[in-house]
Design a protein around this motif. Structure first.
Motif, mmCIF file in Angstrom:
data_model
loop_
_atom_site.group_PDB
_atom_site.id
_atom_site.type_symbol
_atom_site.label_atom_id
_atom_site.label_comp_id
_atom_site.label_asym_id
_atom_site.label_seq_id
_atom_site.Cartn_x
_atom_site.Cartn_y
_atom_site.Cartn_z
ATOM 1 N N GLY A 13 0.799 -1.217 0.000
ATOM 2 C CA GLY A 13 0.000 0.000 0.000
ATOM 3 C C GLY A 13 0.830 1.265 0.000
ATOM 4 O O GLY A 13 0.290 2.375 0.103
ATOM 5 N N PHE A 14 2.152 1.120 -0.160
ATOM 6 C CA PHE A 14 3.028 2.295 -0.135
ATOM 7 C C PHE A 14 2.690 3.293 -1.240
ATOM 8 O O PHE A 14 2.696 4.506 -1.020
ATOM 9 N N GLY A 15 2.403 2.796 -2.432
ATOM 10 C CA GLY A 15 2.096 3.696 -3.537
ATOM 11 C C GLY A 15 0.911 4.585 -3.226
ATOM 12 O O GLY A 15 0.950 5.807 -3.435
ATOM 13 N N ARG A 16 -0.160 3.997 -2.723
ATOM 14 C CA ARG A 16 -1.353 4.770 -2.370
ATOM 15 C C ARG A 16 -1.040 5.765 -1.259
ATOM 16 O O ARG A 16 -1.402 6.954 -1.359
ATOM 17 N N ALA A 17 -0.375 5.299 -0.200
ATOM 18 C CA ALA A 17 -0.074 6.174 0.933
ATOM 19 C C ALA A 17 0.835 7.329 0.518
ATOM 20 O O ALA A 17 0.627 8.481 0.924
ATOM 21 N N PHE A 18 1.829 7.039 -0.275
ATOM 22 C CA PHE A 18 2.772 8.050 -0.754
ATOM 23 C C PHE A 18 2.050 9.117 -1.577
ATOM 24 O O PHE A 18 2.163 10.321 -1.311
ATOM 25 N N VAL A 19 1.284 8.691 -2.554
ATOM 26 C CA VAL A 19 0.629 9.640 -3.465
ATOM 27 C C VAL A 19 -0.435 10.462 -2.741
ATOM 28 O O VAL A 19 -0.520 11.686 -2.925
ATOM 29 N N LEU A 20 -1.253 9.830 -1.900
ATOM 30 C CA LEU A 20 -2.299 10.580 -1.205
ATOM 31 C C LEU A 20 -1.715 11.538 -0.176
ATOM 32 O O LEU A 20 -2.240 12.646 0.022
ATOM 33 N N THR A 21 -0.630 11.128 0.481
ATOM 34 C CA THR A 21 0.028 12.040 1.417
ATOM 35 C C THR A 21 0.617 13.230 0.681
ATOM 36 O O THR A 21 0.499 14.381 1.120
ATOM 37 N N LEU A 22 1.244 12.968 -0.460
ATOM 38 C CA LEU A 22 1.822 14.050 -1.251
ATOM 39 C C LEU A 22 0.734 14.980 -1.773
ATOM 40 O O LEU A 22 0.922 16.212 -1.817
ATOM 41 N N ARG A 23 -0.391 14.409 -2.160
ATOM 42 C CA ARG A 23 -1.506 15.249 -2.613
ATOM 43 C C ARG A 23 -1.909 16.225 -1.522
ATOM 44 O O ARG A 23 -2.093 17.426 -1.775
ATOM 45 N N LEU A 72 1.494 5.922 -9.046
ATOM 46 C CA LEU A 72 2.553 6.815 -9.511
ATOM 47 C C LEU A 72 2.332 7.233 -10.955
ATOM 48 O O LEU A 72 2.684 8.348 -11.356
ATOM 49 N N THR A 73 1.722 6.352 -11.746
ATOM 50 C CA THR A 73 1.383 6.728 -13.120
ATOM 51 C C THR A 73 0.344 7.837 -13.124
ATOM 52 O O THR A 73 0.435 8.796 -13.912
ATOM 53 N N ALA A 74 -0.652 7.731 -12.262
ATOM 54 C CA ALA A 74 -1.659 8.792 -12.153
ATOM 55 C C ALA A 74 -0.998 10.112 -11.781
ATOM 56 O O ALA A 74 -1.366 11.177 -12.301
ATOM 57 N N LEU A 75 -0.006 10.055 -10.900
ATOM 58 C CA LEU A 75 0.679 11.267 -10.467
ATOM 59 C C LEU A 75 1.508 11.873 -11.593
ATOM 60 O O LEU A 75 1.465 13.088 -11.825
ATOM 61 N N TYR A 76 2.247 11.040 -12.313
ATOM 62 C CA TYR A 76 3.084 11.625 -13.368
ATOM 63 C C TYR A 76 2.238 12.144 -14.527
ATOM 64 O O TYR A 76 2.556 13.180 -15.122
ATOM 65 N N MET A 77 1.130 11.474 -14.825
ATOM 66 C CA MET A 77 0.255 11.972 -15.878
ATOM 67 C C MET A 77 -0.394 13.298 -15.478
ATOM 68 O O MET A 77 -0.599 14.185 -16.319
ATOM 69 N N ALA A 78 -0.680 13.449 -14.193
ATOM 70 C CA ALA A 78 -1.262 14.699 -13.703
ATOM 71 C C ALA A 78 -0.313 15.860 -13.928
ATOM 72 O O ALA A 78 -0.716 16.946 -14.360
ATOM 73 N N SER A 224 9.416 13.912 1.976
ATOM 74 C CA SER A 224 8.677 13.826 3.239
ATOM 75 C C SER A 224 7.464 12.911 3.097
ATOM 76 O O SER A 224 7.146 12.127 4.002
ATOM 77 N N SER A 225 6.793 13.003 1.966
ATOM 78 C CA SER A 225 5.605 12.181 1.741
ATOM 79 C C SER A 225 5.960 10.711 1.568
ATOM 80 O O SER A 225 5.205 9.826 1.985
ATOM 81 N N ALA A 226 7.120 10.447 0.974
ATOM 82 C CA ALA A 226 7.583 9.059 0.869
ATOM 83 C C ALA A 226 7.844 8.491 2.257
ATOM 84 O O ALA A 226 7.467 7.355 2.559
ATOM 85 N N ARG A 227 8.488 9.290 3.100
ATOM 86 C CA ARG A 227 8.721 8.848 4.484
ATOM 87 C C ARG A 227 7.405 8.600 5.205
ATOM 88 O O ARG A 227 7.226 7.571 5.874
ATOM 89 N N ALA A 228 6.448 9.537 5.049
ATOM 90 C CA ALA A 228 5.155 9.401 5.716
ATOM 91 C C ALA A 228 4.361 8.216 5.175
ATOM 92 O O ALA A 228 3.607 7.575 5.910
ATOM 93 N N GLY A 229 4.536 7.914 3.887
ATOM 94 C CA GLY A 229 3.876 6.752 3.314
ATOM 95 C C GLY A 229 4.465 5.455 3.826
ATOM 96 O O GLY A 229 3.772 4.452 3.968
ATOM 97 N N ALA A 230 5.761 5.494 4.134
ATOM 98 C CA ALA A 230 6.439 4.290 4.621
ATOM 99 C C ALA A 230 6.197 4.051 6.104
ATOM 100 O O ALA A 230 6.065 2.902 6.539
ATOM 101 N N ASP A 231 6.135 5.144 6.893
ATOM 102 C CA ASP A 231 5.974 4.928 8.344
ATOM 103 C C ASP A 231 4.520 4.862 8.782
ATOM 104 O O ASP A 231 4.216 4.596 9.942
ATOM 105 N N GLY A 232 3.602 5.106 7.847
ATOM 106 C CA GLY A 232 2.190 4.960 8.142
ATOM 107 C C GLY A 232 1.536 6.173 8.776
ATOM 108 O O GLY A 232 0.340 6.163 9.050
ATOM 109 N N SER A 233 2.293 7.245 8.986
ATOM 110 C CA SER A 233 1.732 8.424 9.634
ATOM 111 C C SER A 233 0.828 9.226 8.708
ATOM 112 O O SER A 233 -0.125 9.867 9.140
#
Length: 242
Positions: A13-23, A72-78, A224-233
């Motif tokens: 679930g890292f991809g989802r957590a990373f992208v949504l946190t970054l959003r 990540l594809t959704a993010l790069y296309m955006a 920062s969002s990658a870290r937050a996606g990895a640690d679950g915060s």
């Protein structure tokens, strides 16, 4: 210990957590990023960030991504749908991050493309993808470290991430990402003391001094969002951007 052991993997679930946190981070910091760009550039970066996030929201709603690569594809296309200089550069950067999971196939009993774990890159693969993204930005943006661009925070983040992983076999992926985050934020903040030599900010010369580069700040939010996606915060702090 190698990068395939539990502490060196990134969570399912890292991809989802990373992208949504970054959003959320981009939305929350858009005003500040736009203000930085108005003070030392052409002032459109905040608008570009919001436009990219609108494109992302539309894709997430219609395509319903379920894997790291799909998120990540959704993010790069955006970002590729955004004009100016930042859109294509961030788009190509995130396209390289999307490729990070390609080295791992789907495991036994897992649906193809699922994010049960097989599609999620290891931390070493993620570091390699960040480095590939940096190379792409430098190739097309023709920026070097010290030019006051997004490279100024990305380069030390990649170096810190790899150094943390190589220094101690017991270092976890989250610990390594914390090191990368600290390096990125420190480097982004330090751009306030430099004069832009690339990008629109270079047109204003010394006027860019005293202002954090918005691209470098945005890239620090990515780390920062990658870290937050990895640690679950699910929280990427951006109060330092001003």
């Amino acid at each position: 210990m190698n990068d395939q052991t539990p502490s060196r993997t990134l969570p399912a679930g890292f991809g989802r957590a990373f992208v949504l946190t970054l959003r959320e981070a981009f939305e929350g910091a858009a005003d500040d990023l736009g203000d930085l760009d108005r003070r030392a550039g052409d002032g459109d970066f905040g608008t570009n960030v919001r436009t990219a996030m609108k494109h992302l929201d539309a894709t997430l709603e219609t395509d319903l991504p379920s894997s790291y690569r799909e998120y990540l594809t959704a993010l790069y296309m955006a970002w590729l749908g955004v004009g100016g200089t930042s859109g294509p550069l961030f788009g190509m950067f995130f396209r390289d991050l999307a490729k990070a999971g390609e080295a791992r196939g789907d495991g036994p009993g897992e649906e193809p493309g699922s994010e049960a774990g097989a599609d999620v890159p290891t931390i070493a693969q993620f570091a390699d993808a960040l480095a590939a993204g940096q190379a792409t930005i430098q190739k097309y943006g023709e920026a070097e470290v010290g030019d006051k661009t997004m490279i100024d925070s990305l380069d030390p983040a990649v170096a810190a991430l790899r150094a943390a992983l190589e220094a101690d076999a017991e270092t976890t992926s989250v610990e390594a990402l914390f090191a990368a985050e600290d390096a990125a934020i420190q480097a982004a903040t330090a751009t306030a003391q430099t004069t832009a030599r690339r990008g629109r900010a270079s047109y204003v010369g010394d006027a860019s001094q005293g202002v954090i580069d918005p691209g470098a700040a945005a890239m620090a939010l990515v780390i920062s969002s990658a870290r937050a996606g990895a640690d679950g915060s699910g929280v990427a702090h951006f109060g330092w951007i001003a």
